[in-house]
Design an enzyme around this catalytic site. Structure first.
Site, PDB file in Angstrom:
ATOM      1  N   LYS A   1     106.296  33.643  -5.235  1.00  0.00           N
ATOM      2  CA  LYS A   1     106.897  33.102  -4.294  1.00  0.00           C
ATOM      3  C   LYS A   1     107.366  32.035  -4.617  1.00  0.00           C
ATOM      4  O   LYS A   1     107.614  31.403  -5.367  1.00  0.00           O
ATOM      5  CB  LYS A   1     106.165  34.261  -3.366  1.00  0.00           C
ATOM      6  CG  LYS A   1     105.818  35.845  -3.428  1.00  0.00           C
ATOM      7  CD  LYS A   1     104.842  36.613  -2.262  1.00  0.00           C
ATOM      8  CE  LYS A   1     105.285  37.444  -2.493  1.00  0.00           C
ATOM      9  NZ  LYS A   1     104.288  38.618  -1.587  1.00  0.00           N
TER      10      LYS A   1
ATOM     11  N   GLU B   1     110.797  41.015   0.780  1.00  0.00           N
ATOM     12  CA  GLU B   1     110.969  39.086   1.653  1.00  0.00           C
ATOM     13  C   GLU B   1     112.889  38.968   1.305  1.00  0.00           C
ATOM     14  O   GLU B   1     112.644  38.211   2.493  1.00  0.00           O
ATOM     15  CB  GLU B   1     109.593  38.272   1.435  1.00  0.00           C
ATOM     16  CG  GLU B   1     108.810  38.224   1.374  1.00  0.00           C
ATOM     17  CD  GLU B   1     107.337  38.419   0.314  1.00  0.00           C
ATOM     18  OE1 GLU B   1     108.237  37.591  -0.601  1.00  0.00           O
ATOM     19  OE2 GLU B   1     106.500  38.980   0.281  1.00  0.00           O
TER      20      GLU B   1
ATOM     21  N   ASN C   1     104.834  37.366  -9.242  1.00  0.00           N
ATOM     22  CA  ASN C   1     105.430  36.902  -8.249  1.00  0.00           C
ATOM     23  C   ASN C   1     105.022  35.610  -7.446  1.00  0.00           C
ATOM     24  O   ASN C   1     103.971  36.237  -6.372  1.00  0.00           O
ATOM     25  CB  ASN C   1     106.188  37.995  -7.504  1.00  0.00           C
ATOM     26  CG  ASN C   1     107.557  37.883  -5.860  1.00  0.00           C
ATOM     27  OD1 ASN C   1     107.911  36.024  -6.685  1.00  0.00           O
ATOM     28  ND2 ASN C   1     107.998  38.372  -5.045  1.00  0.00           N
TER      29      ASN C   1
ATOM     30  N   SER D   1      99.261  44.078  -2.679  1.00  0.00           N
ATOM     31  CA  SER D   1      97.821  43.607  -2.970  1.00  0.00           C
ATOM     32  C   SER D   1      97.073  44.526  -3.900  1.00  0.00           C
ATOM     33  O   SER D   1      95.715  44.759  -3.628  1.00  0.00           O
ATOM     34  CB  SER D   1      97.206  44.729  -1.223  1.00  0.00           C
ATOM     35  OG  SER D   1      97.810  43.987  -0.053  1.00  0.00           O
TER      36      SER D   1
ATOM     37  N   GLU E   1     106.914  48.410  -3.958  1.00  0.00           N
ATOM     38  CA  GLU E   1     106.214  47.555  -2.703  1.00  0.00           C
ATOM     39  C   GLU E   1     105.880  47.795  -1.442  1.00  0.00           C
ATOM     40  O   GLU E   1     107.405  47.845  -1.168  1.00  0.00           O
ATOM     41  CB  GLU E   1     106.666  46.181  -3.108  1.00  0.00           C
ATOM     42  CG  GLU E   1     106.459  46.100  -4.495  1.00  0.00           C
ATOM     43  CD  GLU E   1     106.306  44.644  -4.616  1.00  0.00           C
ATOM     44  OE1 GLU E   1     105.438  43.009  -5.016  1.00  0.00           O
ATOM     45  OE2 GLU E   1     107.234  43.814  -4.071  1.00  0.00           O
TER      46      GLU E   1
ATOM     47  N   HIS F   1     113.498  42.366  -3.627  1.00  0.00           N
ATOM     48  CA  HIS F   1     112.700  41.696  -2.765  1.00  0.00           C
ATOM     49  C   HIS F   1     112.738  42.115  -1.361  1.00  0.00           C
ATOM     50  O   HIS F   1     113.746  41.955  -0.539  1.00  0.00           O
ATOM     51  CB  HIS F   1     111.929  40.484  -3.027  1.00  0.00           C
ATOM     52  CG  HIS F   1     110.166  40.450  -2.861  1.00  0.00           C
ATOM     53  ND1 HIS F   1     109.356  40.390  -1.218  1.00  0.00           N
ATOM     54  CD2 HIS F   1     108.984  40.679  -4.127  1.00  0.00           C
ATOM     55  CE1 HIS F   1     107.848  40.113  -1.807  1.00  0.00           C
ATOM     56  NE2 HIS F   1     107.654  40.659  -3.325  1.00  0.00           N
TER      57      HIS F   1
ATOM     58  N   GLY G   1     100.628  41.364   1.108  1.00  0.00           N
ATOM     59  CA  GLY G   1      99.721  40.316   1.695  1.00  0.00           C
ATOM     60  C   GLY G   1      99.296  40.845   2.351  1.00  0.00           C
ATOM     61  O   GLY G   1      98.731  39.279   3.904  1.00  0.00           O
TER      62      GLY G   1
HETATM   63  P1  13P Z   1     100.555  41.161  -2.926  1.00  0.00           P
HETATM   64  O1  13P Z   1     100.104  41.290  -4.411  1.00  0.00           O
HETATM   65  O2  13P Z   1     100.357  39.513  -2.176  1.00  0.00           O
HETATM   66  O3  13P Z   1     100.650  41.790  -1.909  1.00  0.00           O
HETATM   67  O4  13P Z   1     102.359  40.934  -3.258  1.00  0.00           O
HETATM   68  C1  13P Z   1     102.730  41.218  -3.786  1.00  0.00           C
HETATM   69  C2  13P Z   1     104.055  41.178  -3.270  1.00  0.00           C
HETATM   70  O5  13P Z   1     105.128  40.727  -2.773  1.00  0.00           O
HETATM   71  C3  13P Z   1     105.382  41.277  -5.467  1.00  0.00           C
HETATM   72  O6  13P Z   1     106.189  41.020  -5.446  1.00  0.00           O
END
Ligand code: 13P
Length: 257
Positions: free
Chosen positions: A21, A103, A19, A220, A173, A101, A179
């Site tokens: 983003k 976010e 992803n 992560s 997640e 997601h 992150g």
């Molecule tokens: P990270 O791998 O940067 O923690 O992000 C995970 C994520 O949100 C994938 O959709």
């Protein structure tokens, strides 16, 4: 019983998805896809897919990798300034979509009921989905993470028919791991994935359905911790953020299977 479970794990689709983003510009996106496609070689054990910013889907249309969209609006068309429909995304090469997601949930206030509309729109378009779920830190600390995640599934996903449900991929997640560099432990990840599978089994009264749904871990996940996470009986791959922006680390994660 152990044999059956092992068979179920072996026969579930293994997926490593990147992803991206809101990162990269066109040239970088094209270079990354090319580097991944080249490094991937003959690894057929795991399906690789990437979710670039939607404006680059068209430019990546001819890659050998599966390419998907990070977001869409459930309406067919109309006055939704700034949004993209499933028809538009299909038109530029998206063949799978992310839904829910964290976010999108946290920053853009997408509710379980709105996400249910997206699930229905995707099925109406025969568009495969990766449905994301996961709890914030406060819920994890309160000890109610599984209840929280089960409610997300119940309110957005469990209205699907059994036949539809087997086509769903879920990504767990935990928000506190995204992150942050603070990944879930293998025990935490396995317990949640097992709990999600048990919730599917309880709802659909079917271990066959529960055993056929691929459940990815995200948060992560990187080349160092992927192998131990993917070795968990109920972890079928990963949804990768930061570490998916580098071809070598993305491929190293895929090769962790
Ligand atoms: P990270 O791998 O940067 O923690 O992000 C995970 C994520 O949100 C994938 O959709």
């Amino acid at each position: 019983m152990v044999k059956e479970k092992l068979f179920a794990k072996m026969s579930r689709k293994k997926i490593v998805a990147g992803n991206w983003k809101m990162n990269l510009i066109a040239q970088e996106a094209i270079a990354l896809v090319e580097a991944i496609a080249q490094l991937k070689q003959n690894n057929t054990a795991v399906e690789l897919m990437v979710f670039p910013p939607a404006i680059y889907l068209q430019a990546l249309k001819h890659t050998s990798l599966k390419v998907g969209a990070q977001n869409f609006h459930p309406a067919e068309k109309g006055a939704f300034t700034g949004e993209l429909s499933l028809n538009q995304l299909k038109d530029v090469g998206a063949s799978i979509v992310l839904i829910g997601h964290s976010e999108r949930r946290e920053l853009f206030l997408e509710s379980n009921s709105f996400l249910k509309e997206k699930v229905d729109a995707a099925f109406a378009h025969k568009m495969p989905i990766i449905f994301c779920c996961g709890e914030p830190l406060s819920i994890r600390e309160a000890g109610t993470a599984l209840e929280f995640v089960t409610l997300q599934l119940t309110e957005s996903l469990f209205h699907l028919s059994p036949v539809q449900m087997v086509d769903v991929t879920i990504a767990y997640e935990p928000i506190w791991a995204i992150g942050t560099g603070k990944t879930a432990t293998v025990e935490e990840a396995e317990a949640m994935h097992k709990g999600i599978r048990a919730a599917i089994e309880a709802h659909y009264q079917s271990s066959v359905i529960a055993d056929s749904v691929s459940i990815l871990y995200g948060g992560s996940c990187n080349a160092t911790n992927a192998a131990e996470l993917f070795a968990c009986p109920n972890v079928d791959g990963g949804l990768i953020g930061g570490a998916a922006l580098d071809a070598a680390s993305f491929i190293a994660i895929a090769n962790a299977f």
